[in-house]
Design an enzyme around this catalytic site. Structure first.
Site, short mmCIF file in Angstrom:
data_model
loop_
_atom_site.label_atom_id
_atom_site.label_comp_id
_atom_site.label_asym_id
_atom_site.label_seq_id
_atom_site.Cartn_x
_atom_site.Cartn_y
_atom_site.Cartn_z
N ASP A 60 37.74 33.01 38.82
CA ASP A 60 36.57 34.16 38.90
C ASP A 60 37.55 34.37 40.79
O ASP A 60 38.57 34.14 41.02
CB ASP A 60 35.69 34.20 39.61
CG ASP A 60 34.96 35.55 38.74
OD1 ASP A 60 35.20 35.91 39.96
OD2 ASP A 60 35.06 35.86 37.44
N HIS A 99 32.31 38.64 42.76
CA HIS A 99 31.81 38.52 41.31
C HIS A 99 31.91 36.63 41.06
O HIS A 99 30.96 36.62 39.24
CB HIS A 99 33.33 38.95 40.50
CG HIS A 99 33.64 39.60 39.40
ND1 HIS A 99 34.16 38.42 38.17
CD2 HIS A 99 33.13 40.52 38.67
CE1 HIS A 99 34.07 39.00 36.83
NE2 HIS A 99 33.37 40.54 36.79
N SER A 243 32.01 41.39 32.59
CA SER A 243 32.37 40.20 32.95
C SER A 243 30.92 39.14 32.81
O SER A 243 30.80 37.86 32.96
CB SER A 243 31.95 40.42 34.32
OG SER A 243 33.63 41.30 34.56
#
Length: 290
Positions: A60, A99, A243
């Site tokens: 990520d 994220h 996600s």
């Protein structure tokens, strides 16, 4: 057995047999325990488990290893440029975007005893090169992680053949890829591959509630709407997206593997299906989430 078959050296070819075959008349195969389908409950699958002994890699934007919702990382790495070559290098456990930290925090909240590794392949949570994704994924597969969380995808078809090969390679090495479906109705990869576990969102609040989806390509629905997620700087925000559905399934897979460490990807996907909230048991009752 002291070492699982997928970690052993490949056996030499048996003379007189087709390639990939086994002379079972001369060499006994490993025994594997069988659980009847009606006996697969959520309690059997992961009840009481914490994910101990399971190694998870998060590909990520990086992970903030100092965040209290994440905890210590086994390693923190990034895809780096060495001239014209891409290499995997150790780096500080930071996340410039947030994220990856969010995904890691979800996994840790479900499976607190897992060993987490971060590999930064994205820069700002939205962009990154396909070559960096391939390099990071190849490294994680070769390192033998049990689970790789991929809350990302690419729409560029030129990366499809190599991604497909890596996904198959992972599958046969007992390294399972859990991939988020794209948030838009577009074709992207690798979540559309049959060798991965593909995840989209539902809008219920229980993090342990997930559903089997019989209409491909997304195979499972997990919590992905207004999810409380870790954010850099020790913060917590609420965010929505596939996600964040994927790491819920990654965490549940870690719980299952912690209790049943010899499961293959085929078996693990079957157990996920059988323990889904909308798959009825033998007595006709649906599972009640633990």
């Amino acid at each position: 057995m002291t070492q699982p078959p997928w970690r052993r050296e490949r056996r030499a070819h048996f003379p007189g047999l087709p390639a990939w075959s086994a002379a079972t008349s001369r060499l006994a195969l490993d025994d594997f325990g069988v659980i009847r389908h009606e006996e697969v409950t959520q309690q059997w699958a992961w009840g009481g488990g914490l994910g101990a002994g399971v190694r998870v890699c998060v590909l990520d934007t990086g992970v903030d290893g100092a965040h209290p919702m994440v905890g210590a990382l086994e390693r923190s790495l990034m895809v780096a440029h060495d001239g014209d070559e891409l290499t995997i290098a150790d780096c500080a456990p930071v996340d410039p975007a947030g994220h990856g930290t969010a995904c890691a925090g979800v996994i840790r909240s479900i499976a607190p005893a897992v060993s987490l590794t971060s590999v930064r392949v994205l820069t700002d949570g939205r962009s990154g090169s396909g070559a960096a994704l391939l390099a990071g994924l190849r490294w994680a597969v070769d390192e033998g992680y049990d689970l790789i969380n991929l809350s990302l995808s690419t729409t560029r078809s030129e990366f499809l053949p190599t991604l497909h090969d890596l996904a198959d390679r992972a599958y046969f090495r007992r390294c399972l890829l859990v991939a988020a479906a794209h948030n838009m109705p577009v074709l992207s990869f690798p979540w559309t591959f049959s060798s991965v576990i593909s995840v989209a969102s539902h809008d219920e609040p229980n993090p342990m509630t997930y559903y089997y989806n019989p209409t491909p390509p997304a195979e499972f629905y997990a919590r992905g709407v207004r999810v409380p997620v870790a954010w850099p700087g020790g913060r917590m925000i609420r965010s929505s997206g596939n996600s964040f559905a994927a790491p819920h399934i990654t965490g549940i897979c870690a719980l299952i593997l912690g209790k049943h460490p010899w499961m293959t990807p085929f078996q693990l996907k079957s157990v996920l299906y059988l323990a889904s909230a909308n798959v009825v048991a033998r007595n006709g009752d649906a599972h009640v989430p633990l």
